[in-house]
Scaffold this motif. Structure first.
Motif, PDB file in Angstrom:
ATOM      1  N   ALA A  49      14.075  69.259  91.775  1.00  0.00           N
ATOM      2  CA  ALA A  49      15.265  70.020  91.404  1.00  0.00           C
ATOM      3  C   ALA A  49      16.322  69.900  92.488  1.00  0.00           C
ATOM      4  O   ALA A  49      16.009  69.677  93.663  1.00  0.00           O
ATOM      5  N   ILE A  50      17.585  70.055  92.073  1.00  0.00           N
ATOM      6  CA  ILE A  50      18.689  70.209  93.010  1.00  0.00           C
ATOM      7  C   ILE A  50      18.869  71.705  93.224  1.00  0.00           C
ATOM      8  O   ILE A  50      19.032  72.463  92.262  1.00  0.00           O
ATOM      9  N   ILE A  51      18.818  72.126  94.464  1.00  0.00           N
ATOM     10  CA  ILE A  51      18.829  73.562  94.759  1.00  0.00           C
ATOM     11  C   ILE A  51      20.256  74.110  94.769  1.00  0.00           C
ATOM     12  O   ILE A  51      21.176  73.501  95.303  1.00  0.00           O
ATOM     13  N   ALA A  52      20.403  75.284  94.159  1.00  0.00           N
ATOM     14  CA  ALA A  52      21.676  76.015  94.195  1.00  0.00           C
ATOM     15  C   ALA A  52      21.361  77.497  94.071  1.00  0.00           C
ATOM     16  O   ALA A  52      20.473  77.882  93.294  1.00  0.00           O
ATOM     17  N   GLY A  53      22.073  78.322  94.845  1.00  0.00           N
ATOM     18  CA  GLY A  53      21.929  79.763  94.693  1.00  0.00           C
ATOM     19  C   GLY A  53      21.407  80.510  95.898  1.00  0.00           C
ATOM     20  O   GLY A  53      21.020  81.675  95.773  1.00  0.00           O
ATOM     21  N   ARG A  54      21.402  79.882  97.068  1.00  0.00           N
ATOM     22  CA  ARG A  54      20.901  80.582  98.258  1.00  0.00           C
ATOM     23  C   ARG A  54      21.590  81.922  98.475  1.00  0.00           C
ATOM     24  O   ARG A  54      20.936  82.930  98.745  1.00  0.00           O
ATOM     25  N   ALA A  55      22.904  81.947  98.361  1.00  0.00           N
ATOM     26  CA  ALA A  55      23.642  83.181  98.649  1.00  0.00           C
ATOM     27  C   ALA A  55      23.291  84.285  97.652  1.00  0.00           C
ATOM     28  O   ALA A  55      23.322  85.474  97.998  1.00  0.00           O
ATOM     29  N   ASP A  76      21.815  74.495  99.696  1.00  0.00           N
ATOM     30  CA  ASP A  76      22.359  74.208  98.375  1.00  0.00           C
ATOM     31  C   ASP A  76      22.807  72.750  98.317  1.00  0.00           C
ATOM     32  O   ASP A  76      23.439  72.242  99.248  1.00  0.00           O
ATOM     33  N   GLY A  77      22.472  72.098  97.224  1.00  0.00           N
ATOM     34  CA  GLY A  77      22.799  70.691  97.062  1.00  0.00           C
ATOM     35  C   GLY A  77      21.679  69.758  97.451  1.00  0.00           C
ATOM     36  O   GLY A  77      21.732  68.563  97.139  1.00  0.00           O
TER      37      GLY A  77
END
Length: 282
Positions: A49-55, A76-77
């Motif tokens: 997966a491409i990670i997004a959403g840390r914040a 992210d990214g």
């Protein structure tokens, strides 16, 4: 580009709403655990997966219990592989479990959007086209999804109805003509981008003559797109829209259009498969 402060405020409000709907007046199952018990946890992805959403994850834990500490292994990214550790956490066990589902919901949904966008963008990387999202977003989650789109290598169209003009068939009919609609747009908000949706070569000519900044080619054939690219020759940016799928994406990109807008980047979301495991620390 989404203004940073607008995105921050949206994130705070959206996370708060997600916690209200999940926790209600209290997590009764978490109350089974001694209040002073401290635990550690780890979150992995079960698939690439491409990670997004840390914040968003950080905001969930901040609102539930600021004593929780998170240690990230990805940004992210980043592309994550199956069974890869994304982040670890430590804090009161009750808080970790109360925040778990909301935190994972945000991370898996936004990572799903980013992963979809990455797959699309990789297919047209050999061209100069930019892939754009649309306003076809999940209600209440637009800014979060549009952020995730950028993590996957695609780009944002207008954020909403307020930041750019998109003059469509019904607007043209109500204004009387493309020329009237574009002229009024320039009068109302000088400097704002003005885009006109066209359905044939005649409307393309009208939009060019009116001074549109961007011209949307709605359901144009490949042959007509190529003619439009040759005809405009930089006089306006061209955006292809409608009928975009796995079979048509690359041929459309190769016509030379500047943009392709794709509603599926945000409206057909398949969440990434993530998992959290908890261990007792003391």
């Amino acid at each position: 580009m989404i203004p940073a402060e607008l995105l921050r405020q949206s994130r705070i409000e959206s996370v708060a709403q997600s916690l209200r709907e999940d926790i209600g007046d209290g997590d009764i199952t978490a109350m089974l655990i001694p209040e002073d018990r401290v635990s550690r946890g780890r979150v992995i992805t079960r698939e690439e997966a491409i990670i997004a959403g840390r914040a968003w994850v950080e905001e969930v834990f901040r609102q539930v219990d600021p004593r929780v500490t998170l240690t990230w292994n990805v940004n992210d990214g980043d592309r994550a592989n199956p069974d890869q550790l994304l982040f670890s956490m430590e804090g009161p066990a009750r808080s970790l479990l109360t925040a778990e589902r909301s935190a994972l919901n945000w991370l898996q949904m936004l990572s799903g959007v980013a992963t979809t966008c990455a797959a699309y963008s990789q297919r047209v990387a050999h061209t100069g086209v930019q892939l754009l999202d649309t306003r076809k977003t999940l209600p209440g989650l637009r800014l979060a999804q549009k952020y995730a789109v950028t993590c996957g290598g695609c780009h944002n169209h207008r954020i909403g109805l307020w930041d750019a003009f998109l003059i469509k068939e019904n607007h043209i009919a109500a204004c009387g003509s493309i020329a009237n609609a574009v002229a009024e747009a320039h009068r109302i908000a000088p400097g704002r981008p003005v885009e006109v949706e066209t359905e044939n070569s005649d409307e393309l000519e009208q939009a060019l003559a009116a001074g549109a900044d961007i011209i949307m080619l709605d359901e144009f054939s490949l042959a007509d797109m190529k003619k439009a690219v040759a005809r405009t020759a930089g006089a306006a940016k061209l955006e292809a829209s409608g009928g975009i799928n796995n079979d048509t994406l690359v041929p459309i990109a190769e016509t030379g259009v500047d943009y392709i807008s794709i509603g599926a980047l945000t409206k057909d979301v398949r969440a990434a498969d993530l998992s959290m495991r908890l261990e007792t620390a003391g």
